[in-house]
Scaffold this motif. Sequence first.
Motif, PDB file in Angstrom:
ATOM      1  N   HIS A  76      -9.704  10.722  -4.117  1.00 49.81           N
ATOM      2  CA  HIS A  76     -10.956   9.753  -4.043  1.00 49.81           C
ATOM      3  C   HIS A  76     -11.322   8.591  -3.216  1.00 49.81           C
ATOM      4  O   HIS A  76     -10.233   8.953  -1.532  1.00 49.81           O
ATOM      5  CB  HIS A  76     -10.202   8.248  -4.918  1.00 49.81           C
ATOM      6  N   HIS A  78     -12.200   6.391   0.636  1.00 55.70           N
ATOM      7  CA  HIS A  78     -10.978   5.077   1.113  1.00 55.70           C
ATOM      8  C   HIS A  78     -12.385   4.734   2.142  1.00 55.70           C
ATOM      9  O   HIS A  78     -12.665   6.030   2.814  1.00 55.70           O
ATOM     10  CB  HIS A  78     -10.076   5.137   2.353  1.00 55.70           C
ATOM     11  N   HIS A 100      -9.794   0.600  -0.419  1.00 60.97           N
ATOM     12  CA  HIS A 100      -9.096   1.947  -1.896  1.00 60.97           C
ATOM     13  C   HIS A 100     -10.397   1.901  -2.951  1.00 60.97           C
ATOM     14  O   HIS A 100     -10.799   0.359  -3.518  1.00 60.97           O
ATOM     15  CB  HIS A 100      -7.674   1.681  -2.631  1.00 60.97           C
ATOM     16  N   HIS A 128      -2.441   8.888  -3.005  1.00 60.67           N
ATOM     17  CA  HIS A 128      -3.571   7.335  -1.522  1.00 60.67           C
ATOM     18  C   HIS A 128      -2.485   7.964  -0.407  1.00 60.67           C
ATOM     19  O   HIS A 128      -3.299   7.294   0.871  1.00 60.67           O
ATOM     20  CB  HIS A 128      -2.832   6.296  -1.749  1.00 60.67           C
TER      21      HIS A 128
HETATM   22 CU   LIG Z   1      -6.132   4.771  -2.201  1.00 60.95          CU
END
Ligand SMILES: [Cu+2]
Length: 146
Positions: A76, A78, A100, A128
């Motif tokens: 994902h 950032h 995020h 993350h």
């Molecule tokens: Cu993240």
Amino acid sequence: MKPTISPSLTVFSLVILAAGSLALAQIPRTPSPAGAKVYFIQPKDGATVKGPVEVVMGLSGMGVAPAGIDAPETGHHHVLIDVDKLNLDAAVPADARHRHFGRGQTETRLELAPGTHTLQLVLGDRNHVPHNPPVMSPKITITVAQ
Ligand SMILES: [Cu+2]
């Protein structure tokens, strides 16, 4: 009787040693496929824009998946705002300068103070953490008009 080290004590010591070295080890990073790329579709490097800044994130060679989802070759987005250096061996911090998009969003609007800012994209895995090698865009510089 000759003193002997009990086998269970030896196993116990090995477990302690293993746990110790695990704690010292870096967070495992998820491999990224060769050629994977994140990039800004918008804004363009050097652009002067009005706030809120419309950001469109592009990804090629990998798929977008929400945080927490364990799927190969996904991550994902950032957006790093005015960030000089990112620790690649840890989860991306979550604060005003590290945004995020853990639901898998590919577009956002950023409220930025007037003036010059740098923006950079970095993909993160389900935890993350940046991939290995990291999938990061070049840093772009934009000017937010009054
Ligand atoms: Cu993240």
